[in-house]
Design an enzyme around this catalytic site. Structure first.
Site, PDB file in Angstrom:
ATOM      1  N   SER A 175     -16.096   8.284  44.178  1.00 58.08           N
ATOM      2  CA  SER A 175     -15.451   8.225  45.464  1.00 58.08           C
ATOM      3  C   SER A 175     -14.211   8.833  45.418  1.00 58.08           C
ATOM      4  O   SER A 175     -13.118   8.589  44.627  1.00 58.08           O
ATOM      5  CB  SER A 175     -15.034   6.634  45.634  1.00 58.08           C
ATOM      6  OG  SER A 175     -14.146   6.484  46.754  1.00 58.08           O
ATOM      7  N   HIS A 233     -18.975  10.271  47.195  1.00 59.14           N
ATOM      8  CA  HIS A 233     -18.844   9.049  47.985  1.00 59.14           C
ATOM      9  C   HIS A 233     -17.496   8.986  48.813  1.00 59.14           C
ATOM     10  O   HIS A 233     -16.542   9.545  48.317  1.00 59.14           O
ATOM     11  CB  HIS A 233     -18.691   7.836  47.059  1.00 59.14           C
ATOM     12  CG  HIS A 233     -19.073   6.444  47.751  1.00 59.14           C
ATOM     13  ND1 HIS A 233     -20.063   6.046  48.339  1.00 59.14           N
ATOM     14  CD2 HIS A 233     -17.936   5.650  48.029  1.00 59.14           C
ATOM     15  CE1 HIS A 233     -19.925   4.677  48.679  1.00 59.14           C
ATOM     16  NE2 HIS A 233     -18.648   4.600  48.856  1.00 59.14           N
ATOM     17  N   ASP A 241     -15.160   7.084  51.307  1.00 63.82           N
ATOM     18  CA  ASP A 241     -14.888   5.585  51.888  1.00 63.82           C
ATOM     19  C   ASP A 241     -13.907   5.841  53.027  1.00 63.82           C
ATOM     20  O   ASP A 241     -12.836   6.090  53.311  1.00 63.82           O
ATOM     21  CB  ASP A 241     -14.122   4.635  50.810  1.00 63.82           C
ATOM     22  CG  ASP A 241     -14.942   4.620  49.720  1.00 63.82           C
ATOM     23  OD1 ASP A 241     -15.940   3.746  49.982  1.00 63.82           O
ATOM     24  OD2 ASP A 241     -14.597   4.633  48.615  1.00 63.82           O
ATOM     25  N   MET A 263     -12.254   3.737  56.147  1.00 61.81           N
ATOM     26  CA  MET A 263     -11.656   2.583  56.581  1.00 61.81           C
ATOM     27  C   MET A 263     -10.901   2.765  57.839  1.00 61.81           C
ATOM     28  O   MET A 263      -9.914   3.925  57.875  1.00 61.81           O
ATOM     29  CB  MET A 263     -10.663   2.193  55.304  1.00 61.81           C
ATOM     30  CG  MET A 263     -11.499   1.860  53.988  1.00 61.81           C
ATOM     31  SD  MET A 263     -10.492   1.201  52.547  1.00 61.81           S
ATOM     32  CE  MET A 263     -11.485   1.497  51.192  1.00 61.81           C
ATOM     33  N   HIS A 291     -19.667   6.165  53.535  1.00 60.49           N
ATOM     34  CA  HIS A 291     -19.569   4.727  53.401  1.00 60.49           C
ATOM     35  C   HIS A 291     -18.374   4.334  54.741  1.00 60.49           C
ATOM     36  O   HIS A 291     -17.369   4.274  54.438  1.00 60.49           O
ATOM     37  CB  HIS A 291     -19.122   4.294  52.229  1.00 60.49           C
ATOM     38  CG  HIS A 291     -19.053   2.561  51.957  1.00 60.49           C
ATOM     39  ND1 HIS A 291     -18.390   1.977  50.957  1.00 60.49           N
ATOM     40  CD2 HIS A 291     -19.306   1.903  52.937  1.00 60.49           C
ATOM     41  CE1 HIS A 291     -18.314   0.654  51.063  1.00 60.49           C
ATOM     42  NE2 HIS A 291     -18.852   0.535  52.386  1.00 60.49           N
ATOM     43  N   MET A 307     -16.530   1.684  56.663  1.00 65.35           N
ATOM     44  CA  MET A 307     -15.989   0.509  56.691  1.00 65.35           C
ATOM     45  C   MET A 307     -15.183   0.343  57.910  1.00 65.35           C
ATOM     46  O   MET A 307     -13.944   0.373  57.907  1.00 65.35           O
ATOM     47  CB  MET A 307     -15.244   0.139  55.395  1.00 65.35           C
ATOM     48  CG  MET A 307     -16.061  -0.062  54.133  1.00 65.35           C
ATOM     49  SD  MET A 307     -15.150   0.036  52.807  1.00 65.35           S
ATOM     50  CE  MET A 307     -14.995   1.789  52.498  1.00 65.35           C
ATOM     51  N   MET A 313     -21.960  -3.985  47.906  1.00 64.58           N
ATOM     52  CA  MET A 313     -20.612  -4.089  47.418  1.00 64.58           C
ATOM     53  C   MET A 313     -20.347  -5.005  46.373  1.00 64.58           C
ATOM     54  O   MET A 313     -20.753  -6.317  46.446  1.00 64.58           O
ATOM     55  CB  MET A 313     -19.518  -4.538  48.630  1.00 64.58           C
ATOM     56  CG  MET A 313     -19.720  -3.475  49.640  1.00 64.58           C
ATOM     57  SD  MET A 313     -18.947  -1.918  49.313  1.00 64.58           S
ATOM     58  CE  MET A 313     -17.356  -2.311  48.688  1.00 64.58           C
ATOM     59  N   ASP A 373     -21.310  -0.571  44.438  1.00 63.28           N
ATOM     60  CA  ASP A 373     -20.018  -0.140  44.789  1.00 63.28           C
ATOM     61  C   ASP A 373     -18.915  -0.802  44.367  1.00 63.28           C
ATOM     62  O   ASP A 373     -18.970  -1.947  45.097  1.00 63.28           O
ATOM     63  CB  ASP A 373     -20.079   0.337  46.206  1.00 63.28           C
ATOM     64  CG  ASP A 373     -18.731   1.221  46.716  1.00 63.28           C
ATOM     65  OD1 ASP A 373     -17.971   1.245  45.859  1.00 63.28           O
ATOM     66  OD2 ASP A 373     -18.604   1.400  47.832  1.00 63.28           O
TER      67      ASP A 373
HETATM   68  C1  DX5 Z   1     -13.977  -0.289  48.123  1.00 57.10           C
HETATM   69  C2  DX5 Z   1     -14.842   1.479  48.421  1.00 57.10           C
HETATM   70  C3  DX5 Z   1     -15.390   1.654  46.969  1.00 57.10           C
HETATM   71  C4  DX5 Z   1     -14.020   1.921  45.908  1.00 57.10           C
HETATM   72  C5  DX5 Z   1     -14.739   2.091  44.601  1.00 57.10           C
HETATM   73  O1  DX5 Z   1     -13.825  -0.729  49.530  1.00 57.10           O
HETATM   74  O2  DX5 Z   1     -15.942   1.098  49.013  1.00 57.10           O
HETATM   75  O3  DX5 Z   1     -16.066   2.820  47.120  1.00 57.10           O
HETATM   76  O4  DX5 Z   1     -13.371   3.132  46.400  1.00 57.10           O
HETATM   77  O5  DX5 Z   1     -13.538   2.012  43.495  1.00 57.10           O
HETATM   78  P1  DX5 Z   1     -13.692   1.419  42.325  1.00 57.10           P
HETATM   79  O6  DX5 Z   1     -14.832   2.169  41.434  1.00 57.10           O
HETATM   80  O7  DX5 Z   1     -12.357   1.741  41.540  1.00 57.10           O
HETATM   81  O8  DX5 Z   1     -13.982   0.074  42.414  1.00 57.10           O
HETATM   82 ZN    ZN Z   2     -17.477   2.735  48.783  1.00 60.79          ZN
END
Ligand code: DX5
Ligand code: ZN
Length: 221
Positions: A8, A33, A35, A37, A66, A68, A137, A175
């Site tokens: 990620s 990946h 993320d 948000m 991904h 969110m 998750m 994840d």
């Molecule tokens: C959390 C994200 C993850 C995160 C993973 O909301 O969806 O993808 O970046 O990070 P680590 O591997 O550090 O838990």
């Molecule tokens: Zn993620």
């Protein structure tokens, strides 16, 4: 062991994204990946489709988005045209998951659904035949660097059993909190894809390489 890693870039050094993408590219089958948000579905705001579009040309790996975010339907066309290969939305962010799945399929992308640690599998069980990927998750969405939630193992095993029983063509991605302590057990439980944030980018690269290659050379016990 057979698995794909999906580092990620949330944990990458944003000043050196092209170098960070090259590290991911050293594992040719790995995914990037992303993320996303929105400061609403989760408190933090990360980055959006313009950044994904800009870095797309610096990587030939699969782009695994991904979402969110609330109102994921608004983001699907934007990330599709930015170069996503997979788009995953959270089941908790919509009342019409089938519409979203069809919307993603209509853009010819692969479709994923994600579950928070507290969301039961029963909520998505009927959707599994329509999905390419289920993103389980193993931490609360919203931040990297959290501790792996142990109950995730049962969830992975449960989904794996359904997948085998129904002969589904479904990738199980996990994840959050994946590192040298958790990765092997996650694969043994049934994960196909390991998302890795802080471990991948916060550990000397040679150590990561040795660990991943070592896991690949192991036989499943
Ligand atoms: C959390 C994200 C993850 C995160 C993973 O909301 O969806 O993808 O970046 O990070 P680590 O591997 O550090 O838990
Ligand atoms: Zn993620």
């Amino acid at each position: 062991m057979n698995f794909i890693i999906a580092p990620s870039i949330l944990s990458a050094d944003f000043c050196k994204l092209s170098e960070e993408l090259k590290k991911i590219g050293k594992f040719p089958d790995s995914w990037v990946h992303l993320d996303i948000m929105d400061g609403s579905f989760v408190p933090v705001i990360t980055f959006g489709s313009p950044l994904v579009k800009s870095i797309r040309k610096h990587s030939s790996n699969i782009f695994d988005v991904h979402l969110m975010v609330n109102s994921p339907e608004k983001q699907i066309p934007l990330f599709a045209s930015a170069g996503a290969d997979y788009i995953t939305f959270h089941i908790e962010s919509t009342n019409s998951p089938l519409n979203l799945i069809n919307e993603i399929k209509n853009t010819n992308l692969k479709t994923g659904v994600s579950l928070r640690p507290s969301t039961p599998v029963s909520l998505i069980e009927n959707l599994l035949p329509d999905l390419d990927l289920l993103l389980i998750m193993s931490v609360e969405p919203g931040a990297s660097g959290q501790t792996f939630v142990e109950s995730t193992f049962d969830k992975i095993k449960f989904i794996k059993a359904i997948k085998e029983r129904k002969h589904l063509n479904l990738l199980i991605s996990v994840d959050g909190g994946i590192n040298e302590q958790t990765a092997e057990d996650v694969i043994e439980a049934g994960a196909d894809i390991l998302v890795m944030g802080s471990y991948f980018f916060g550990t000397p690269f040679e150590e990561v390489e040795n660990f991943i290659n070592g896991l690949r050379n192991k036989n499943i016990s």
